[in-house]
Design a protein around this motif. Structure first.
Motif: not given
Length: 246
Positions: A156, A168, A194, A197
């Motif tokens: 992330s 997360t 996220i 990601q």
């Protein structure tokens, strides 16, 4: 009055969705267009997904709260006339007062790779890897490691401070690799993602496929919170927010 908008945009020339001072953003341009049409700044605008700089969308969902009830077809036409040509309002509908833009069931993102010939009209929307032929089955095997519930903090773009307040641990419902129209498409489906990601997952997987910088064992370790944050963030231009369902 609450309205649900669906918008498409070419994110190439924008600093992402979220409105920011002194830079061009999708939310900023949509806000200006609605202000121009309604002759007021007394409204609220919230997107369902905070797309990053350079990321595109076919179906970004946006909640608009205004103090009057517009005639939808005229309102949509007026907003489209006020928007720049790389942002389009696809549809607009009334929703109930208790509707929440955060109650998303699933988001679908697609990352497109061209490992063959470059089409000049597609260059803004795909990663070009014409010098590397992708083994689809092996890439799928690598991407399968990310499916399910994991802690994605090492995949992330969150800072250490953000990791204290942003969860997360996320669940990816599916990742599918397909060969479509002479292009490789990687389809991600999940309730939420996220920052960076998807781009970090694609980047790590492609490097692993090429036996560069990261191995399958290191991917497994990072998904268990072991090791350093991945530093491989693939180009944003290949990523499109394809669809959002509620």
């Amino acid at each position: 009055m609450k309205l649900l908008l669906s918008i498409s945009y070419d994110g190439t020339d924008y600093n992402g969705w979220i409105i920011q001072p002194k830079v061009k953003t999708i939310q900023g341009e949509l806000t200006k267009a609605i202000s121009l049409v309604t002759k007021t700044n007394n409204f609220k605008l919230m997107g369902a997904s905070k797309t990053d700089s350079g990321v595109h969308a076919l179906d970004q969902k946006v909640l608009l709260e205004i103090e009057f009830k517009p005639e939808l077809s005229r309102f949509q036409r007026a907003i489209n006339n006020a928007l720049p040509s790389d942002i389009i309002l696809n549809s607009i509908d009334f929703v109930d007062d208790d509707f929440s833009i955060r109650n998303v069931k699933q988001k679908q993102y697609v990352y497109t790779i061209n490992d063959r010939n470059t089409n000049i009209f597609d260059q803004r929307f795909e990663l070009n890897l014409k010098d590397f032929k992708i083994d689809i089955k092996r890439l799928q095997d690598i991407l399968n490691l990310f499916v399910g519930k994991h802690d994605f903090k090492l995949f992330s773009g969150l800072t250490l401070d953000e990791q204290l307040t942003i969860n997360t641990i996320r669940t990816i419902d599916s990742i599918k690799v397909i060969d479509q129209d002479s292009k490789i498409k990687i389809i991600f489906e999940a309730k939420s993602f996220i920052r960076y990601q998807i781009r970090m997952i694609v980047g790590a997987s492609l490097h692993c496929l090429q036996n560069k910088r990261i191995t399958i064992e290191q991917i497994k370790e990072k998904l268990n919170g072991i090791g350093e944050k991945s530093t491989i963030v693939i180009d944003s231009k290949g990523l499109v927010l394809q669809h959002i369902t509620f």
